[in-house]
Design a protein around this motif. Sequence first.
Motif, mmCIF file in Angstrom:
data_model
loop_
_atom_site.group_PDB
_atom_site.id
_atom_site.type_symbol
_atom_site.label_atom_id
_atom_site.label_comp_id
_atom_site.label_asym_id
_atom_site.label_seq_id
_atom_site.Cartn_x
_atom_site.Cartn_y
_atom_site.Cartn_z
ATOM 1 N N UNK A 83 90.324 -63.489 -100.485
ATOM 2 C CA UNK A 83 90.327 -64.548 -101.046
ATOM 3 C C UNK A 83 89.748 -64.768 -102.610
ATOM 4 N N UNK A 84 88.761 -64.373 -102.689
ATOM 5 C CA UNK A 84 87.915 -64.310 -104.055
ATOM 6 C C UNK A 84 88.542 -63.516 -104.884
ATOM 7 N N UNK A 85 88.941 -62.399 -104.510
ATOM 8 C CA UNK A 85 89.845 -61.549 -105.361
ATOM 9 C C UNK A 85 91.232 -62.345 -105.805
ATOM 10 N N UNK A 86 91.773 -62.914 -104.875
ATOM 11 C CA UNK A 86 93.089 -63.451 -105.068
ATOM 12 C C UNK A 86 92.927 -64.860 -106.224
ATOM 13 N N UNK A 87 91.913 -65.433 -106.260
ATOM 14 C CA UNK A 87 91.660 -66.246 -107.206
ATOM 15 C C UNK A 87 91.411 -66.082 -108.628
ATOM 16 N N UNK A 88 91.358 -64.536 -108.804
ATOM 17 C CA UNK A 88 91.510 -63.964 -110.105
ATOM 18 C C UNK A 88 92.609 -63.134 -110.302
ATOM 19 N N UNK A 89 93.640 -63.082 -109.398
ATOM 20 C CA UNK A 89 94.921 -62.295 -109.466
ATOM 21 C C UNK A 89 95.799 -62.558 -110.548
ATOM 22 N N UNK A 90 96.398 -61.802 -111.167
ATOM 23 C CA UNK A 90 97.306 -61.958 -112.236
ATOM 24 C C UNK A 90 98.424 -62.764 -112.259
ATOM 25 N N UNK A 91 98.927 -63.021 -111.101
ATOM 26 C CA UNK A 91 100.039 -64.280 -110.738
ATOM 27 C C UNK A 91 99.175 -65.516 -110.615
ATOM 28 N N UNK A 92 99.865 -66.532 -111.568
ATOM 29 C CA UNK A 92 99.235 -67.798 -111.298
ATOM 30 C C UNK A 92 99.674 -68.291 -109.889
ATOM 31 N N UNK A 93 100.877 -68.016 -109.346
ATOM 32 C CA UNK A 93 101.334 -68.618 -107.850
ATOM 33 C C UNK A 93 100.044 -68.153 -107.169
ATOM 34 N N UNK A 94 99.569 -66.898 -107.024
ATOM 35 C CA UNK A 94 98.788 -66.453 -105.877
ATOM 36 C C UNK A 94 97.473 -66.854 -106.159
ATOM 37 N N UNK A 95 97.184 -67.331 -107.523
ATOM 38 C CA UNK A 95 95.856 -68.025 -107.564
ATOM 39 C C UNK A 95 95.913 -69.576 -107.181
ATOM 40 N N UNK A 96 97.110 -69.867 -107.400
ATOM 41 C CA UNK A 96 96.844 -71.355 -106.709
ATOM 42 C C UNK A 96 97.071 -71.338 -105.358
ATOM 43 N N UNK A 97 97.662 -70.298 -104.525
ATOM 44 C CA UNK A 97 97.629 -70.496 -103.328
ATOM 45 C C UNK A 97 96.293 -70.174 -102.567
ATOM 46 N N UNK A 98 95.395 -69.299 -103.380
ATOM 47 C CA UNK A 98 93.965 -68.914 -102.969
ATOM 48 C C UNK A 98 93.346 -70.129 -103.142
ATOM 49 N N UNK A 99 93.433 -70.865 -104.220
ATOM 50 C CA UNK A 99 92.432 -72.188 -104.455
ATOM 51 C C UNK A 99 92.926 -72.888 -103.468
ATOM 52 N N UNK A 100 94.088 -73.261 -103.049
ATOM 53 C CA UNK A 100 94.563 -74.288 -102.020
ATOM 54 C C UNK A 100 93.715 -73.708 -100.695
ATOM 55 N N UNK A 101 94.078 -72.393 -100.605
ATOM 56 C CA UNK A 101 93.370 -71.802 -99.086
ATOM 57 C C UNK A 101 91.735 -72.063 -99.212
ATOM 58 N N UNK A 102 91.231 -71.840 -100.059
ATOM 59 C CA UNK A 102 89.528 -72.256 -100.251
ATOM 60 C C UNK A 102 89.284 -73.770 -99.916
ATOM 61 N N UNK A 103 90.191 -74.531 -100.302
ATOM 62 C CA UNK A 103 89.979 -75.896 -100.323
ATOM 63 C C UNK A 103 90.383 -76.289 -98.827
ATOM 64 N N UNK A 135 81.567 -71.181 -103.709
ATOM 65 C CA UNK A 135 81.137 -72.062 -104.732
ATOM 66 C C UNK A 135 81.114 -71.497 -106.077
ATOM 67 N N UNK A 136 80.487 -70.598 -106.077
ATOM 68 C CA UNK A 136 80.148 -69.738 -107.358
ATOM 69 C C UNK A 136 81.568 -69.481 -108.056
ATOM 70 N N UNK A 137 82.342 -68.640 -106.982
ATOM 71 C CA UNK A 137 83.587 -68.162 -107.641
ATOM 72 C C UNK A 137 84.467 -69.431 -108.166
ATOM 73 N N UNK A 138 84.607 -70.509 -107.362
ATOM 74 C CA UNK A 138 85.392 -71.659 -107.651
ATOM 75 C C UNK A 138 84.848 -72.100 -109.183
ATOM 76 N N UNK A 139 83.845 -72.538 -109.183
ATOM 77 C CA UNK A 139 83.184 -73.068 -110.426
ATOM 78 C C UNK A 139 83.333 -72.050 -111.782
ATOM 79 N N UNK A 140 83.170 -70.756 -111.236
ATOM 80 C CA UNK A 140 83.331 -69.703 -112.615
ATOM 81 C C UNK A 140 84.855 -69.604 -113.036
ATOM 82 N N UNK A 141 85.721 -69.850 -111.965
ATOM 83 C CA UNK A 141 87.144 -69.772 -112.336
ATOM 84 C C UNK A 141 87.637 -70.982 -112.753
#
Length: 260
Positions: free
Chosen positions: A8-28, A36-42
Amino acid sequence: MTAQHTRLINALGAEDSSVRLQAALAAGSNPDPVFLETLVERCAVEPDFFVRDMLSWALTRLSPEITLPRIRKELDSERNQARSQALHTLSKINDKSTWAWITRDMLRDADDEVARTAWRVAVVLVPEGEEKGLVDELVLQLGRGSRSVQLSLSRALVDLGKVIKPALEKAANHPDPDVAAHARATELLRQNPETGFDAAIEEAKRMVRLGPDRAAAAEAAAAGIQAGETAEPAAAAEQTESADQTDQTDQTQAVEAAEG
């Protein structure tokens, strides 16, 4: 950290914005302090608005006890987006104790996006009784920036209510025509929220060009015309009613004379 966390952390930095969006949704949806640290950094580097907003939402799903101290560090970041998104996340958490973190420097930040976000957050967090101090600070930004920046400031001020009126009246006579017009436009919006910002700005600029005396005369004339438009139908109705009564009296007298 499990393999699932890592994916999931890797997905938050994926090239595809839709993948990043789904990852952020999953994290929430499955809040875990490990994110925490990855979300803040992203938040500080994410280019997509919708993904950033989802990242802030995911942060609000974590315990404020661990989230707020980390977000506070971002308020001092040298990266504009880090500061702006940290402020945005604070508005979503809406913890009144963080009001003291909104400094004068943030409200005056040279970066328009940071300043705009700080204005909005300040209005959300300001304690009862301290609104006037915030107004006095915000009016110093009148006339600043592009249309969108000025609209953001006007909305923030209007959300504070009647407390802004004295400060706007004073600013309406500012020697800088941009400041004066912005103040007048904001007051128009306060009086009538349905007024479009562009229309309010144009009307305010017209009043500034006229000058204080001629502007006051124009406003009085407009008020008189409006009052006249309201009064004329009433006067016409009274005249019609009087005429009807006269006609009815004349007809009655004619009938009585014929019968006699």
